[in-house]
Motif scaffolding. Structure first.
Motif, PDB file in Angstrom:
ATOM      1  N   ILE A 228       0.769  -1.211  -0.037  1.00  0.00           N
ATOM      2  CA  ILE A 228      -0.112  -0.108   0.044  1.00  0.00           C
ATOM      3  C   ILE A 228       0.730   1.398   0.156  1.00  0.00           C
ATOM      4  N   ASP A 229       2.178   1.177   0.948  1.00  0.00           N
ATOM      5  CA  ASP A 229       2.746   2.391   1.018  1.00  0.00           C
ATOM      6  C   ASP A 229       4.054   2.121  -0.007  1.00  0.00           C
ATOM      7  N   TYR A 230       4.330   2.722  -0.937  1.00  0.00           N
ATOM      8  CA  TYR A 230       5.499   2.637  -1.868  1.00  0.00           C
ATOM      9  C   TYR A 230       5.962   3.999  -2.333  1.00  0.00           C
ATOM     10  N   ASP A 231       7.160   4.109  -3.085  1.00  0.00           N
ATOM     11  CA  ASP A 231       7.683   5.316  -3.458  1.00  0.00           C
ATOM     12  C   ASP A 231       8.265   4.843  -4.880  1.00  0.00           C
ATOM     13  N   ILE A 232       7.340   4.987  -5.934  1.00  0.00           N
ATOM     14  CA  ILE A 232       7.677   4.561  -7.229  1.00  0.00           C
ATOM     15  C   ILE A 232       9.139   5.283  -7.782  1.00  0.00           C
ATOM     16  N   ALA A 233       9.417   6.528  -7.318  1.00  0.00           N
ATOM     17  CA  ALA A 233      10.886   6.820  -7.492  1.00  0.00           C
ATOM     18  C   ALA A 233      11.975   6.070  -7.007  1.00  0.00           C
ATOM     19  N   GLU A 234      11.672   5.474  -5.779  1.00  0.00           N
ATOM     20  CA  GLU A 234      12.664   4.664  -5.112  1.00  0.00           C
ATOM     21  C   GLU A 234      12.953   3.428  -5.868  1.00  0.00           C
ATOM     22  N   ILE A 235      11.712   3.014  -6.327  1.00  0.00           N
ATOM     23  CA  ILE A 235      11.779   1.637  -7.037  1.00  0.00           C
ATOM     24  C   ILE A 235      12.422   1.990  -8.593  1.00  0.00           C
ATOM     25  N   ARG A 236      12.246   3.102  -9.127  1.00  0.00           N
ATOM     26  CA  ARG A 236      12.894   3.404 -10.376  1.00  0.00           C
ATOM     27  C   ARG A 236      14.436   3.537 -10.217  1.00  0.00           C
ATOM     28  N   ARG A 237      14.490   4.421  -9.076  1.00  0.00           N
ATOM     29  CA  ARG A 237      16.100   4.397  -8.875  1.00  0.00           C
ATOM     30  C   ARG A 237      16.773   3.054  -8.482  1.00  0.00           C
ATOM     31  N   ALA A 238      16.188   2.043  -7.915  1.00  0.00           N
ATOM     32  CA  ALA A 238      16.616   0.762  -7.516  1.00  0.00           C
ATOM     33  C   ALA A 238      17.099   0.031  -8.687  1.00  0.00           C
ATOM     34  N   ILE A 239      16.281   0.348  -9.761  1.00  0.00           N
ATOM     35  CA  ILE A 239      16.373  -0.484 -11.083  1.00  0.00           C
ATOM     36  C   ILE A 239      17.431   0.287 -11.651  1.00  0.00           C
ATOM     37  N   LYS A 240      17.641   1.413 -12.004  1.00  0.00           N
ATOM     38  CA  LYS A 240      18.208   2.080 -12.731  1.00  0.00           C
ATOM     39  C   LYS A 240      19.771   2.193 -12.410  1.00  0.00           C
ATOM     40  N   SER A 241      20.068   2.635 -10.961  1.00  0.00           N
ATOM     41  CA  SER A 241      21.313   3.096 -10.338  1.00  0.00           C
ATOM     42  C   SER A 241      22.224   1.826 -10.523  1.00  0.00           C
ATOM     43  N   PRO A 242      22.131   0.450 -10.095  1.00  0.00           N
ATOM     44  CA  PRO A 242      23.021  -0.443 -10.476  1.00  0.00           C
ATOM     45  C   PRO A 242      23.539  -0.294 -11.744  1.00  0.00           C
ATOM     46  N   VAL A 243      22.718  -0.233 -12.636  1.00  0.00           N
ATOM     47  CA  VAL A 243      22.903  -0.371 -14.062  1.00  0.00           C
ATOM     48  C   VAL A 243      23.800   0.712 -14.522  1.00  0.00           C
ATOM     49  N   GLY A 244      23.499   1.848 -14.061  1.00  0.00           N
ATOM     50  CA  GLY A 244      24.259   3.248 -14.420  1.00  0.00           C
ATOM     51  C   GLY A 244      25.788   2.773 -13.825  1.00  0.00           C
ATOM     52  N   ARG A 245      26.007   2.279 -12.574  1.00  0.00           N
ATOM     53  CA  ARG A 245      27.221   2.272 -11.986  1.00  0.00           C
ATOM     54  C   ARG A 245      28.024   1.206 -12.524  1.00  0.00           C
ATOM     55  N   LYS A 246      27.466   0.148 -12.968  1.00  0.00           N
ATOM     56  CA  LYS A 246      28.171  -1.027 -13.709  1.00  0.00           C
ATOM     57  C   LYS A 246      28.579  -0.343 -15.122  1.00  0.00           C
ATOM     58  N   GLY A 247      27.782   0.257 -15.738  1.00  0.00           N
ATOM     59  CA  GLY A 247      27.913   0.808 -17.064  1.00  0.00           C
ATOM     60  C   GLY A 247      29.156   1.779 -17.043  1.00  0.00           C
ATOM     61  N   ILE A 248      29.239   2.654 -16.125  1.00  0.00           N
ATOM     62  CA  ILE A 248      30.043   3.499 -16.229  1.00  0.00           C
ATOM     63  C   ILE A 248      31.495   3.122 -15.614  1.00  0.00           C
ATOM     64  N   GLU A 249      31.306   2.070 -14.728  1.00  0.00           N
ATOM     65  CA  GLU A 249      32.687   1.534 -14.469  1.00  0.00           C
ATOM     66  C   GLU A 249      33.261   0.483 -15.487  1.00  0.00           C
ATOM     67  N   TYR A 250      32.380   0.007 -16.263  1.00  0.00           N
ATOM     68  CA  TYR A 250      32.876  -0.771 -17.381  1.00  0.00           C
ATOM     69  C   TYR A 250      33.372   0.027 -18.480  1.00  0.00           C
ATOM     70  N   LEU A 251      32.642   1.240 -18.847  1.00  0.00           N
ATOM     71  CA  LEU A 251      33.372   2.033 -19.814  1.00  0.00           C
ATOM     72  C   LEU A 251      34.610   2.591 -19.265  1.00  0.00           C
ATOM     73  N   GLN A 252      35.040   3.026 -17.993  1.00  0.00           N
ATOM     74  CA  GLN A 252      36.065   3.403 -17.659  1.00  0.00           C
ATOM     75  C   GLN A 252      37.467   2.537 -17.763  1.00  0.00           C
ATOM     76  N   ALA A 253      36.755   1.255 -17.381  1.00  0.00           N
ATOM     77  CA  ALA A 253      37.876   0.253 -17.543  1.00  0.00           C
ATOM     78  C   ALA A 253      37.966  -0.362 -19.137  1.00  0.00           C
ATOM     79  N   ASN A 254      37.216  -0.493 -19.766  1.00  0.00           N
ATOM     80  CA  ASN A 254      37.320  -1.035 -21.103  1.00  0.00           C
ATOM     81  C   ASN A 254      36.964  -0.002 -22.499  1.00  0.00           C
ATOM     82  N   ALA A 255      36.692   1.003 -22.045  1.00  0.00           N
ATOM     83  CA  ALA A 255      36.414   1.911 -23.346  1.00  0.00           C
ATOM     84  C   ALA A 255      36.648   3.305 -22.814  1.00  0.00           C
ATOM     85  N   PRO A 256      37.876   3.734 -22.325  1.00  0.00           N
ATOM     86  CA  PRO A 256      37.998   5.357 -21.838  1.00  0.00           C
ATOM     87  C   PRO A 256      37.582   6.130 -22.615  1.00  0.00           C
TER      88      PRO A 256
END
Length: 187
Positions: free
Chosen positions: A74-102
């Motif tokens: 009943i109580d939820y925050d769609i912004a938190e859900i969206r952030r929980a989905i997007k943030s880990p992908v963003g971190r991994k993507g940025i780390e990958y580009l820094q290491a493999n495609a600077p």
């Protein structure tokens, strides 16, 4: 902060489903790589466990994503859900580009004043539409599944690997498990 900057208004009404759409930074085609799609699939599964929501449909396009989610609490925050989905992908993507495609790092770097940041996703958060009617839900599912067909990427929705269309059309396996839609939503 600029007075012209608009902030997303989230509607966390219990019982509503949400169509979430978000895009890669500068519409870069980060999602055309299976590795990034796998990161997103894992991130969705992790967020489902943590935030108790059902995933009713999805499609990962080369430069954007559509999800239809239904929070169970009943109580939820769609912004938190969206952030929980997007943030880990963003971190991994940025780390990958820094290491493999600077050479990509300057392309994903944005500077505002003295602050510099690297982005995988557009910073506006994307689009969130509350869904309350079964007919609207079914039209949205068809719409998102037809995205790869409209773009000429496949001839049939179920042929697009990163989509729930195969599950709907023939009960086939899909990369991210789909939760059944309750009967009151399909009447």
């Amino acid at each position: 902060m600029s007075q012209n900057r608009r902030h997303r208004q989230n509607d966390n009404t219990p019982g509503h489903a949400h169509e979430l759409t978000f895009s890669c930074y500068k519409r870069f085609r980060f999602m055309q790589v299976d590795r990034t799609c796998q990161w997103l699939a894992q991130s969705i599964d992790d967020a489902r466990t943590r935030f108790s929501f059902d995933l009713w449909a999805y499609v990962f396009m080369p430069e954007h994503v559509h999800l239809i989610v239904h929070p169970r609490d009943i109580d939820y925050d769609i912004a938190e859900i969206r952030r929980a989905i997007k943030s880990p992908v963003g971190r991994k993507g940025i780390e990958y580009l820094q290491a493999n495609a600077p050479d990509w790092v300057p392309r994903i770097t944005r500077t505002r004043g003295k602050k510099s940041e690297r982005l995988c996703w557009q910073s506006n958060g994307g689009y969130d539409r509350n869904v309350v009617e079964p007919q609207t839900l079914l039209r949205m599912i068809d719409y998102i599944h037809l995205n790869p067909v409209r773009r000429g990427l496949v001839e049939r929705p179920e042929d697009w690997q990163w989509s729930s269309a195969a599950w709907y059309l023939r009960g086939g396996r899909v990369p991210v498990a789909i939760d059944p839609i309750p009967p009151e939503w399909t009447a």
